[in-house]
Design a protein around this motif. Structure first.
Motif, PDB file in Angstrom:
ATOM      1  N   TYR A  58      -1.975   0.250   6.673  1.00  0.00           N
ATOM      2  CA  TYR A  58      -3.256   0.711   6.127  1.00  0.00           C
ATOM      3  C   TYR A  58      -4.409  -0.213   6.507  1.00  0.00           C
ATOM      4  CZ  TYR A  58      -6.857   1.694   2.619  1.00  0.00           C
ATOM      5  OH  TYR A  58      -8.046   1.967   1.986  1.00  0.00           O
ATOM      6  N   GLU A  74       0.830  -1.202   0.000  1.00  0.00           N
ATOM      7  CA  GLU A  74       0.000   0.000   0.000  1.00  0.00           C
ATOM      8  C   GLU A  74       0.873   1.263   0.000  1.00  0.00           C
ATOM      9  OE1 GLU A  74      -3.011  -0.287  -0.558  1.00  0.00           O
ATOM     10  OE2 GLU A  74      -3.586  -2.282   0.130  1.00  0.00           O
ATOM     11  N   SER A 126       0.798   3.495   2.225  1.00  0.00           N
ATOM     12  CA  SER A 126       1.203   3.779   3.594  1.00  0.00           C
ATOM     13  C   SER A 126       1.231   2.479   4.377  1.00  0.00           C
ATOM     14  CB  SER A 126       0.254   4.780   4.267  1.00  0.00           C
ATOM     15  OG  SER A 126      -1.059   4.250   4.308  1.00  0.00           O
TER      16      SER A 126
END
Length: 367
Positions: free
Chosen positions: A39, A34, A36
């Motif tokens: 997530y 992802e 970040s």
């Protein structure tokens, strides 16, 4: 070509905590698919440190993690990650066996006190007459903990690559060749810390899956102006049908304790689960619900026996499982990271976890 000692697949609490321990003595790369890290399950957790939560297999890891979360090494974080909360386990007359089982299983390990639940929760409906207080329970600052692990990992030289998924891997030359969205990587050890995607990662590496099952958990934030206090305990059903806890003045985080099988995905709440959560809440307390302010869902990933899986796969050299933490990966992360690092390096367990038997967590139990 990139070469690393260890590649960790997954940047949630599992991968971040283990990486922060391993990076002190090895070159470690973390791959996060992802944009970040954290997530999915980590970023959606309603987390608390509760020694009875997760059962007897998880309790040693939770208990050993408590001191490290309450008083972390100042080099790791200057503030504790825990704040006092307490849990009140509640039930009706038909839950007496569940209450007795809780006391029998954990009474010698955890501070548990039979209580009158109405004395602790104003507005509790009278049929909820059974209560066991677990006074040592604390809330966990999940975001601070996850970021502290990542910060330590990077400070020790660990590298995080976001938006980079492992597509396939092949064992070669005593290690692995990994194909990612951004090119090939060579490494000595692959750590599968991919949560709900753990079995998928194994398959992509040519390793037989071990049956890590993602289960959806629904959470809602309710506005409840009549809630007596923000300092009330977390209220947990002895029958595992709900738990809720205050989240500031006049707000509650609530789950129907659902475990709906799901493929690995960006989980979303279903309206039926939200409605069931509210119905169960209203059957417990007489606090009128003014609004549903938020709702979300996350995937909690369990092995077949619901215990975590830590260790090298006996049939795949250099493939290390660090998965199946269910809903307990955050509260156990300090102890689990130390355990995983010791197993990966073939070292004796450090003093903080010296009394923990690693055998119940070995992937060999599924082979």
């Amino acid at each position: 070509m990139n070469r690393h000692d260890i590649v960790i697949v997954g940047g949630g609490i599992a991968g971040a905590s283990l990486g922060a321990v391993l990076a002190e003595h090895a070159g470690v790369l973390m791959l996060e698919m992802e944009d970040s890290a954290g997530y999915h399950a980590t970023g959606r957790a309603v987390s608390f440190w509760e020694e009875t939560y997760g059962g007897l297999a998880v309790q040693p890891l939770t208990t050993a993690s408590g001191p490290m979360l309450a008083a972390p090494d100042p080099d790791f974080c200057e503030s504790p990650f825990l704040t006092p909360r307490r849990t009140l386990h509640v039930g009706r007359a038909g839950d007496a066996a569940a209450r007795d089982r809780l006391l029998e299983q954990f009474g010698a390990k955890v501070d548990l006190v039979p209580v009158d639940p109405a004395a602790l929760v104003p507005g509790l409906r009278p049929e909820w007459s059974l209560g066991v207080l677990e006074p040592g329970v604390c809330d966990i600052d999940v975001a601070a903990l996850h970021q502290a692990w990542l910060r330590r990992f990077r400070r020790l030289g660990g590298e995080v690559r976001l938006a980079t998924a492992l597509r396939r891997a092949e064992a070669r030359d005593g290690g692995w060749r990994i194909e990612t969205d951004a090119g090939a990587i060579d490494c000595g050890v692959i750590v599968d810390a991919a949560g709900a995607w753990a079995d998928d990662v194994a398959r992509a590496c040519g390793v037989a899956p071990i049956g890590i099952a993602p289960l959806r958990r629904t959470v809602v934030q309710l506005r409840v102006p009549a809630m007596p206090s923000a300092d009330l305990p977390l209220v947990m059903d002895l029958g595992s049908q709900f738990y809720f806890k205050p989240e500031g003045e006049g707000r509650v985080w609530l789950t129907p304790h659902d475990e709906e099988p799901s493929p690995p995905c960006d989980a979303a709440p279903e309206e039926m689960a939200v409605a069931e959560a509210i119905a169960r809440f209203e059957s417990v307390v007489d606090w009128p619900v003014e609004a549903v302010e938020r709702k979300w869902a996350g995937l909690r990933s369990f092995s077949r026996d619901r215990a975590p899986v830590y260790g090298f796969d006996p049939a795949a050299r250099g493939f290390f499982w660090f998965a199946g933490q269910g809903g307990f990966g955050i509260q156990t992360s300090p102890a689990a990271a130390l355990l995983g690092a010791a197993l990966l390096r073939g070292e004796a367990l450090p003093p903080q976890i010296a009394g923990i038997d690693p055998a119940p967590y070995s992937p060999a139990r599924f082979r």
